[in-house]
Design an enzyme around this catalytic site. Structure first.
Site, PDB file in Angstrom:
ATOM      1  N   ARG A 123       0.883  -1.180   0.000  1.00  0.00           N
ATOM      2  CA  ARG A 123       0.000   0.000   0.000  1.00  0.00           C
ATOM      3  C   ARG A 123       0.911   1.218   0.000  1.00  0.00           C
ATOM      4  O   ARG A 123       1.695   1.417   0.929  1.00  0.00           O
ATOM      5  CB  ARG A 123      -0.908  -0.005   1.230  1.00  0.00           C
ATOM      6  CG  ARG A 123      -1.651   1.294   1.422  1.00  0.00           C
ATOM      7  CD  ARG A 123      -2.774   1.197   2.424  1.00  0.00           C
ATOM      8  NE  ARG A 123      -3.879   0.427   1.896  1.00  0.00           N
ATOM      9  CZ  ARG A 123      -5.125   0.453   2.399  1.00  0.00           C
ATOM     10  NH1 ARG A 123      -5.408   1.216   3.435  1.00  0.00           N
ATOM     11  NH2 ARG A 123      -6.092  -0.264   1.860  1.00  0.00           N
ATOM     12  N   HIS A 150      -7.186   0.640  -6.598  1.00  0.00           N
ATOM     13  CA  HIS A 150      -7.380  -0.254  -5.437  1.00  0.00           C
ATOM     14  C   HIS A 150      -8.031  -1.547  -5.943  1.00  0.00           C
ATOM     15  O   HIS A 150      -9.181  -1.855  -5.633  1.00  0.00           O
ATOM     16  CB  HIS A 150      -8.267   0.446  -4.409  1.00  0.00           C
ATOM     17  CG  HIS A 150      -8.266  -0.188  -3.047  1.00  0.00           C
ATOM     18  ND1 HIS A 150      -7.427  -1.218  -2.689  1.00  0.00           N
ATOM     19  CD2 HIS A 150      -9.015   0.078  -1.929  1.00  0.00           C
ATOM     20  CE1 HIS A 150      -7.653  -1.558  -1.429  1.00  0.00           C
ATOM     21  NE2 HIS A 150      -8.609  -0.799  -0.949  1.00  0.00           N
ATOM     22  N   GLN A 153      -9.841  -4.366  -3.670  1.00  0.00           N
ATOM     23  CA  GLN A 153     -11.155  -3.960  -3.173  1.00  0.00           C
ATOM     24  C   GLN A 153     -12.249  -4.328  -4.170  1.00  0.00           C
ATOM     25  O   GLN A 153     -13.341  -4.786  -3.808  1.00  0.00           O
ATOM     26  CB  GLN A 153     -11.146  -2.430  -2.959  1.00  0.00           C
ATOM     27  CG  GLN A 153     -12.476  -1.861  -2.519  1.00  0.00           C
ATOM     28  CD  GLN A 153     -12.812  -2.227  -1.084  1.00  0.00           C
ATOM     29  OE1 GLN A 153     -12.004  -2.044  -0.211  1.00  0.00           O
ATOM     30  NE2 GLN A 153     -14.009  -2.749  -0.856  1.00  0.00           N
ATOM     31  N   ASP A 245     -17.244   6.826  -1.900  1.00  0.00           N
ATOM     32  CA  ASP A 245     -16.047   6.662  -1.073  1.00  0.00           C
ATOM     33  C   ASP A 245     -15.773   8.024  -0.461  1.00  0.00           C
ATOM     34  O   ASP A 245     -16.388   9.033  -0.844  1.00  0.00           O
ATOM     35  CB  ASP A 245     -14.879   6.171  -1.966  1.00  0.00           C
ATOM     36  CG  ASP A 245     -13.610   5.873  -1.178  1.00  0.00           C
ATOM     37  OD1 ASP A 245     -13.689   5.715   0.064  1.00  0.00           O
ATOM     38  OD2 ASP A 245     -12.523   5.801  -1.801  1.00  0.00           O
ATOM     39  N   CYS A 286     -16.319   1.180   0.326  1.00  0.00           N
ATOM     40  CA  CYS A 286     -15.180   0.313   0.679  1.00  0.00           C
ATOM     41  C   CYS A 286     -14.795   0.432   2.144  1.00  0.00           C
ATOM     42  O   CYS A 286     -14.150  -0.457   2.682  1.00  0.00           O
ATOM     43  CB  CYS A 286     -13.991   0.630  -0.210  1.00  0.00           C
ATOM     44  SG  CYS A 286     -13.362   2.314   0.004  1.00  0.00           S
ATOM     45  N   ARG A 314     -13.486  -9.142   1.301  1.00  0.00           N
ATOM     46  CA  ARG A 314     -12.067  -8.813   1.106  1.00  0.00           C
ATOM     47  C   ARG A 314     -11.199 -10.040   1.375  1.00  0.00           C
ATOM     48  O   ARG A 314     -10.230 -10.298   0.665  1.00  0.00           O
ATOM     49  CB  ARG A 314     -11.643  -7.662   2.053  1.00  0.00           C
ATOM     50  CG  ARG A 314     -12.305  -6.319   1.805  1.00  0.00           C
ATOM     51  CD  ARG A 314     -11.967  -5.738   0.444  1.00  0.00           C
ATOM     52  NE  ARG A 314     -10.557  -5.670   0.159  1.00  0.00           N
ATOM     53  CZ  ARG A 314      -9.745  -4.692   0.570  1.00  0.00           C
ATOM     54  NH1 ARG A 314     -10.225  -3.693   1.263  1.00  0.00           N
ATOM     55  NH2 ARG A 314      -8.456  -4.683   0.245  1.00  0.00           N
TER      56      ARG A 314
END
Ligand code: CP
Ligand code: NVA
Length: 334
Positions: A123, A150, A153, A245, A286, A314
């Site tokens: 990340r 991402h 996700q 988001d 998310c 996930r």
């Protein structure tokens, strides 16, 4: 059987994955629709197997470096548990504790990790860090979130949509708010799965042009459509799925006040906006969420919200991604 024997038997070794069709998992753009479908099917299989505590699909003896430059709750824990349940070992690294923080180069860091580990999952603030890692090593590099994408996700998200809606083709997904990293991968994921995508965001917060190009390439195969508009009402109209988001992603903190002015109240998913979607539309996020900013409590905690299904998935999605990229270490390849 030792790892070395296992490697020999499979005719590969840790350093020989170059030449594989997909070494890395950086955006979702690497995948073709049929491969994305296979990944979703595998994630479903892992979900069923976990319920019966059946851990037949394993990649034993693998060590995965999980490197974080930014905070994480879901991604970190789901990857660590996924690796454990796949019979491997996760080495969780905070970049602040590494020689990276004292100036060791990205390339030397990646090469060092590749001496011990079978994949690097990271990340990062800059997507270019992942590219540098990828170019420095032969082992897979997995994007656990960058400023641009991402992808992990979105495997979980589209798995969740398919569970609820059964058939993805022809569904309308509306992204409302910031055309950010999650949005960029969502657009690609929607196109890979035959969903039609409508993105509503202020002009200066549009999705990444590269993501739109990748999505359009996939759409030529699946027949998906992609609309980008500034009008949230147009995007959400008759949608089957409404997604948002945070308006202030990690790394955007300095722009927080300006961003909140850019997005609120027009791009907030509230009862008024959500009511324009289909009556059985699902709401997705998310997480982490900011109730009262990008979404109201009534919607995110309401009956149409599938955020906890998303969060659970996930784990199953990470397993599918790891197992696919490291399938040459698997003991139960089908
Ligand atoms: N959705 C997600 O990636 O959450 P974390 O930041 O907690 O990992
Ligand atoms: N867009 C958000 C996602 C967090 C999981 C961020 O980058 O901070």
């Amino acid at each position: 059987m030792t790892q070395l024997e296992l490697d020999k038997e499979k005719g590969r070794n840790m350093q020989s994955s170059k030449g594989k069709e997909h070494k890395d998992f950086l955006s979702l753009g690497e995948l073709q629709p049929v491969e994305f479908q296979a990944l979703l099917d595998l994630a479903d299989k892992f979900k069923v197997e976990r319920k019966s505590r059946n851990f037949d699909h394993q990649i034993p003896g693998t060590s995965i470096a999980l490197l974080f430059e930014k905070p994480s709750t879901r991604t970190r824990v789901s990857f660590e548990v996924a690796v454990f349940e796949l019979g491997g070992h996760a080495v969780v690294l905070n970049s602040r504790d590494m020689q990276l923080s004292r100036g060791e180069t990205l390339e030397d860091t990646a090469r060092t990790l590749s001496q011990y580990c079978h994949a690097i999952c990271a990340r990062v603030f800059s997507h270019n860090t992942l590219i540098a890692f990828s170019q420095a090593v032969d082992i897979p590099v997995i994007n656990a979130l960058s400023d641009l994408y991402h992808p992990c996700q979105i495997v979980a998200d589209i798995q969740a949509i398919r569970e609820v809606k059964k058939n993805l083709k022809g569904l309308k997904a509306a992204w409302i708010g910031d055309g950010n990293n999650v949005c960029n991968s969502f657009i690609i994921g929607a196109s890979l799965s035959g969903m039609n995508m409508a993105v509503a965001c202020p002009k200066n917060h549009s999705p990444l042009p590269e993501a739109l190009v990748l999505a359009k390439q996939k759409a030529q195969i699946t027949g998906s459509s992609i609309l980008v508009t500034e009008d949230p009402n147009e995007a959400v109209k008759s949608a089957d799925v409404v997604v948002t988001d945070t308006f202030v992603s990690m790394g955007d903190e300095a722009e927080k006040e300006q961003r909140l002015r850019d997005f609120m109240p027009k791009y907030q998913v509230n009862e008024s906006l959500f009511s324009k979607a289909k009556s059985n539309a699902v709401f997705m996020h998310c997480l982490p969420a900011h109730r009262g900013e990008e979404v109201t409590k009534e919607i995110i905690d309401g009956p149409n919200s599938i955020i906890w299904r998303e969060a659970e998935n996930r784990l199953h999605a990470q397993k599918a991604i790891l197992y696919t990229l490291l399938s040459h270490y698997a003991i139960n390849v089908e």
